[in-house]
Design a protein around this motif. Sequence first.
Motif, mmCIF file in Angstrom:
data_model
loop_
_atom_site.group_PDB
_atom_site.id
_atom_site.type_symbol
_atom_site.label_atom_id
_atom_site.label_comp_id
_atom_site.label_asym_id
_atom_site.label_seq_id
_atom_site.Cartn_x
_atom_site.Cartn_y
_atom_site.Cartn_z
ATOM 1 N N TRP A 82 -51.872 34.664 4.996
ATOM 2 C CA TRP A 82 -51.894 36.107 4.709
ATOM 3 C C TRP A 82 -52.684 36.448 3.455
ATOM 4 O O TRP A 82 -52.942 37.622 3.192
ATOM 5 C CB TRP A 82 -50.457 36.625 4.562
ATOM 6 N N GLN A 85 -56.047 38.730 3.634
ATOM 7 C CA GLN A 85 -56.050 40.073 4.225
ATOM 8 C C GLN A 85 -56.849 41.007 3.305
ATOM 9 O O GLN A 85 -56.654 41.006 2.097
ATOM 10 C CB GLN A 85 -54.621 40.613 4.373
ATOM 11 N N ASP A 87 -56.645 44.288 3.259
ATOM 12 C CA ASP A 87 -55.631 45.218 2.780
ATOM 13 C C ASP A 87 -54.307 44.473 2.838
ATOM 14 O O ASP A 87 -53.768 44.248 3.931
ATOM 15 C CB ASP A 87 -55.576 46.479 3.653
ATOM 16 N N LEU A 89 -50.633 43.065 3.072
ATOM 17 C CA LEU A 89 -49.452 43.504 3.806
ATOM 18 C C LEU A 89 -48.234 43.433 2.890
ATOM 19 O O LEU A 89 -48.250 42.701 1.893
ATOM 20 C CB LEU A 89 -49.251 42.601 5.032
ATOM 21 N N SER A 157 -52.901 44.583 16.147
ATOM 22 C CA SER A 157 -53.686 44.319 14.950
ATOM 23 C C SER A 157 -52.919 44.775 13.709
ATOM 24 O O SER A 157 -52.310 45.846 13.719
ATOM 25 C CB SER A 157 -55.026 45.045 15.035
ATOM 26 N N VAL A 158 -52.937 43.941 12.655
ATOM 27 C CA VAL A 158 -52.272 44.296 11.399
ATOM 28 C C VAL A 158 -53.263 44.338 10.244
ATOM 29 O O VAL A 158 -52.850 44.393 9.086
ATOM 30 C CB VAL A 158 -51.090 43.337 11.079
ATOM 31 N N GLY A 159 -54.554 44.296 10.533
ATOM 32 C CA GLY A 159 -55.577 44.356 9.495
ATOM 33 C C GLY A 159 -56.665 43.336 9.752
ATOM 34 O O GLY A 159 -56.780 42.790 10.850
ATOM 35 N N GLU A 160 -57.463 43.109 8.720
ATOM 36 C CA GLU A 160 -58.576 42.167 8.826
ATOM 37 C C GLU A 160 -58.547 41.194 7.663
ATOM 38 O O GLU A 160 -58.021 41.509 6.592
ATOM 39 C CB GLU A 160 -59.915 42.909 8.827
ATOM 40 N N GLN A 161 -59.130 40.017 7.895
ATOM 41 C CA GLN A 161 -59.217 39.014 6.836
ATOM 42 C C GLN A 161 -60.470 38.178 6.997
ATOM 43 O O GLN A 161 -61.069 38.109 8.063
ATOM 44 C CB GLN A 161 -57.974 38.137 6.786
ATOM 45 N N ALA A 171 -60.070 40.104 12.813
ATOM 46 C CA ALA A 171 -58.894 40.956 12.943
ATOM 47 C C ALA A 171 -57.687 40.034 12.999
ATOM 48 O O ALA A 171 -57.706 39.019 13.708
ATOM 49 C CB ALA A 171 -58.970 41.797 14.213
ATOM 50 N N THR A 172 -56.654 40.353 12.240
ATOM 51 C CA THR A 172 -55.399 39.601 12.260
ATOM 52 C C THR A 172 -54.480 40.302 13.246
ATOM 53 O O THR A 172 -54.241 41.502 13.123
ATOM 54 C CB THR A 172 -54.744 39.587 10.866
#
Length: 183
Positions: A82, A85, A87, A89, A157-161, A171-172
Amino acid sequence: MDLELQRVGREQLDEVRHTLLGVYAEVYAHRMEDPFFSIERFDERLTGHASRNSWEAVIGYVNAEPVGYAYGAALQPGARWWMHQLDPLPENYTEETGARTLALFEIMTREQWRGTGVAHRIHEELLAGRAEERVTLLVDPRKVDVKAMYERWGYASVGEQKPFPDSPLYATMVRQLRTPTSA
């Protein structure tokens, strides 16, 4: 189609490494000029992933020929998953216990077997044997059809990393497997 599924743990990696590398080389043949996607770099990542006690793979075979595979391992406390990321989480979302999240590191299917349901069957077989509450994976967001497939499979999707300096942006995605247990 008679799909045979083989589940292996890290103790069997030496027996299946050649198979995993062979499928990878075929699937990523068009990207081999990029050092991040080279066989050597993939083999390094595979070795690192498989060093985790909870690492498992499911390999699909048709007529004794490998058609695809998926592998993953549980994220341990302090996992770096994580950290990248773009942004961040919430901390309670990214806190790992060693039993909370399965990281699906790789899933791939040889070209002639795409669109046949093989990838989904391999994926579901890997998840069926796991006790984690959720599963997470990374997908190239430019591969809209692949991302949409994961959404059909229950991922969001919960964001990008960007997990490595020379890796693509991913994309996560996360899929809930079972209701979280309270502490």
